[in-house]
Design an enzyme around this catalytic site. Sequence first.
Site, PDB file in Angstrom:
ATOM      1  N   ASP A  81      28.146  30.049  44.076  1.00 25.00           N
ATOM      2  CA  ASP A  81      29.290  29.570  43.297  1.00 25.00           C
ATOM      3  C   ASP A  81      29.260  30.360  41.994  1.00 25.00           C
ATOM      4  OD1 ASP A  81      31.064  28.263  41.626  1.00 25.00           O
ATOM      5  OD2 ASP A  81      30.558  26.271  42.379  1.00 25.00           O
ATOM      6  N   ASN A 108      34.958  39.638  43.059  1.00 22.47           N
ATOM      7  CA  ASN A 108      36.216  39.435  43.775  1.00 22.47           C
ATOM      8  C   ASN A 108      36.614  37.965  43.858  1.00 22.47           C
ATOM      9  OD1 ASN A 108      38.297  40.039  46.071  1.00 22.47           O
ATOM     10  ND2 ASN A 108      36.836  38.588  46.987  1.00 22.47           N
ATOM     11  N   LYS A 142      26.947  40.493  33.963  1.00 26.31           N
ATOM     12  CA  LYS A 142      25.675  40.296  33.234  1.00 26.31           C
ATOM     13  C   LYS A 142      24.476  40.547  34.156  1.00 26.31           C
ATOM     14  CE  LYS A 142      23.105  36.694  30.747  1.00 26.31           C
ATOM     15  NZ  LYS A 142      23.178  35.329  30.170  1.00 26.31           N
ATOM     16  N   TYR A 179      46.256  31.924  35.486  1.00 27.81           N
ATOM     17  CA  TYR A 179      45.866  33.065  36.329  1.00 27.81           C
ATOM     18  C   TYR A 179      46.108  34.384  35.591  1.00 27.81           C
ATOM     19  CZ  TYR A 179      45.613  35.982  40.562  1.00 27.81           C
ATOM     20  OH  TYR A 179      45.260  36.930  41.494  1.00 27.81           O
ATOM     21  N   LYS A 183      43.337  37.088  34.454  1.00 24.90           N
ATOM     22  CA  LYS A 183      43.308  38.459  34.988  1.00 24.90           C
ATOM     23  C   LYS A 183      43.478  39.504  33.875  1.00 24.90           C
ATOM     24  CE  LYS A 183      42.470  37.626  39.336  1.00 24.90           C
ATOM     25  NZ  LYS A 183      41.283  38.138  40.025  1.00 24.90           N
ATOM     26  N   THR A 214      46.992  37.542  52.113  1.00 18.93           N
ATOM     27  CA  THR A 214      45.718  36.943  52.535  1.00 18.93           C
ATOM     28  C   THR A 214      45.959  35.437  52.664  1.00 18.93           C
ATOM     29  OG1 THR A 214      45.195  36.608  50.225  1.00 18.93           O
ATOM     30  CG2 THR A 214      44.376  38.649  51.220  1.00 18.93           C
TER      31      THR A 214
HETATM   32  N1  LIG Z   1      46.223  38.234  47.656  1.00 19.10           N
HETATM   33  C1  LIG Z   1      46.840  38.763  46.630  1.00 19.10           C
HETATM   34  O1  LIG Z   1      48.063  38.974  46.661  1.00 19.10           O
HETATM   35  C2  LIG Z   1      46.077  39.189  45.420  1.00 19.10           C
HETATM   36  C3  LIG Z   1      46.746  39.997  44.488  1.00 19.10           C
HETATM   37  C4  LIG Z   1      46.068  40.390  43.352  1.00 19.10           C
HETATM   38  C5  LIG Z   1      44.768  40.001  43.135  1.00 19.10           C
HETATM   39  N2  LIG Z   1      44.127  39.212  44.049  1.00 19.10           N
HETATM   40  C6  LIG Z   1      42.739  38.850  43.758  1.00 19.10           C
HETATM   41  O2  LIG Z   1      41.917  39.262  44.819  1.00 19.10           O
HETATM   42  C7  LIG Z   1      40.759  38.421  44.896  1.00 19.10           C
HETATM   43  C8  LIG Z   1      40.612  37.914  46.317  1.00 19.10           C
HETATM   44  O3  LIG Z   1      41.748  37.150  46.665  1.00 19.10           O
HETATM   45  P1  LIG Z   1      42.269  36.958  48.158  1.00 19.10           P
HETATM   46  O4  LIG Z   1      43.727  37.126  48.142  1.00 19.10           O
HETATM   47  O5  LIG Z   1      41.445  37.727  49.083  1.00 19.10           O
HETATM   48  O6  LIG Z   1      42.054  35.384  48.318  1.00 19.10           O
HETATM   49  P2  LIG Z   1      41.074  34.520  49.219  1.00 19.10           P
HETATM   50  O7  LIG Z   1      41.390  33.107  48.894  1.00 19.10           O
HETATM   51  O8  LIG Z   1      41.148  34.982  50.620  1.00 19.10           O
HETATM   52  O9  LIG Z   1      39.670  34.937  48.599  1.00 19.10           O
HETATM   53  C9  LIG Z   1      39.146  34.367  47.433  1.00 19.10           C
HETATM   54  C10 LIG Z   1      37.703  34.019  47.736  1.00 19.10           C
HETATM   55  O10 LIG Z   1      37.083  33.540  46.543  1.00 19.10           O
HETATM   56  C11 LIG Z   1      36.233  32.495  46.926  1.00 19.10           C
HETATM   57  N3  LIG Z   1      35.934  31.612  45.797  1.00 19.10           N
HETATM   58  C12 LIG Z   1      36.754  30.757  45.150  1.00 19.10           C
HETATM   59  N4  LIG Z   1      36.074  30.099  44.188  1.00 19.10           N
HETATM   60  C13 LIG Z   1      34.792  30.563  44.242  1.00 19.10           C
HETATM   61  C14 LIG Z   1      33.617  30.284  43.507  1.00 19.10           C
HETATM   62  N5  LIG Z   1      33.596  29.377  42.537  1.00 19.10           N
HETATM   63  N6  LIG Z   1      32.484  30.968  43.819  1.00 19.10           N
HETATM   64  C15 LIG Z   1      32.476  31.868  44.827  1.00 19.10           C
HETATM   65  N7  LIG Z   1      33.549  32.170  45.564  1.00 19.10           N
HETATM   66  C16 LIG Z   1      34.703  31.526  45.270  1.00 19.10           C
HETATM   67  C17 LIG Z   1      36.972  31.772  48.047  1.00 19.10           C
HETATM   68  O11 LIG Z   1      36.081  31.002  48.832  1.00 19.10           O
HETATM   69  C18 LIG Z   1      37.575  32.933  48.810  1.00 19.10           C
HETATM   70  O12 LIG Z   1      36.718  33.405  49.823  1.00 19.10           O
HETATM   71  C19 LIG Z   1      40.969  37.314  43.862  1.00 19.10           C
HETATM   72  O13 LIG Z   1      40.262  37.651  42.677  1.00 19.10           O
HETATM   73  C20 LIG Z   1      42.474  37.351  43.619  1.00 19.10           C
HETATM   74  O14 LIG Z   1      42.822  36.873  42.361  1.00 19.10           O
HETATM   75  C21 LIG Z   1      44.757  38.791  45.186  1.00 19.10           C
END
Ligand SMILES: NC(=O)c1ccc[n+]([C@@H]2O[C@H](COP(=O)([O-])OP(=O)(O)OC[C@H]3O[C@@H](n4cnc5c(N)ncnc54)[C@H](O)[C@@H]3O)[C@@H](O)[C@H]2O)c1
Length: 283
Positions: A81, A108, A142, A179, A183, A214
Amino acid sequence: MGMYQLEGKTAIVTGSGRAGGIGAAIIKRFAAEGCNVVVSDLGTSAGENFPDSAIGSTQEMERIAEECRSYGVQALTIPCDVRKEADVTRLVEQAVKAFGTVDIFVNNAGVGYLMQLVTEMEEEKWSAVMDVNVKGYFFGIKHAGRQMIAQAESGRRGGRIINIGSQASKSGFPFAAAYTASKHAVVGLTRSAAIELGKYGITVNTVCPNHITTGLGAWQNEFFAEKLGLTLEQYMARMKANIPLGRTGLTQDIAKACAFLASAEAEYITGEAMNVSGGEEMH
Ligand SMILES: NC(=O)c1ccc[n+]([C@@H]2O[C@H](COP(=O)([O-])OP(=O)(O)OC[C@H]3O[C@@H](n4cnc5c(N)ncnc54)[C@H](O)[C@@H]3O)[C@@H](O)[C@H]2O)c1
């Protein structure tokens, strides 16, 4: 053999345990490049703001690790986490114990599904977003940074920290004040860390995707289509019309950018916030 000579390096990607997610695509790409990999995710639901429907489960993590192993590399699953410093410390320690080094660390794990108007945003939701998207990235930098410095001091230069930002690292979006703020913060964190870690040959960069469908992306599509009074099809068509390259992003687009930034080809790039958005975001 991979494209970027990353064989034998160790790569960790947080939040890489959700099928179809950006993190899963990145970790699989590093495995395909010959890295030993650590698939890391929550693995279990962690309260109301982190429901099972939105997180990478233990079984999903293991399935993704199995796919990584099919490239002939070693793959560990380590629940973490990212909001908890002790978890992130342990993540890095266990990777070092298993593989000897941490060469590539990708922040990520992110939360993009707690959306409210800024005038209605509840403090608890604001904090949940900030805790994962900002504090979690800070802990990653870190502890991966400390390990990479120790490696540099023992004669093994270099390390790569890559943060997954967003189009919301550059522009504002309605319902997404927390958000967007989080970011944007990732870009600041990236720039400061790049200055501090440069002398050890460690680069720190952010990759900024636009929309990718996703699990999180699919949720966002439905949310915004409804808010705009559009059907899902109309909403998607409108989004595509704003993208010069004519399609929304793919998880592989981000994995490709990460593989490049992790490689020697990118050795002189640091402190950047690189758009991977088909031209939708240009600054
Ligand atoms: N999908 C998009 O359009 C998009 C666009 C820009 C940026 N992003 C960024 O890409 C990254 C991945 O997003 P995604 O679309 O693959 O979504 P996703 O929901 O598939 O993946 C996010 C992951 O983060 C994990 N997570 C959440 N809280 C957590 C915690 N406290 N500790 C550990 N893991 C944790 C979730 O379990 C999940 O596996 C994120 O940082 C998101 O902000 C996504």
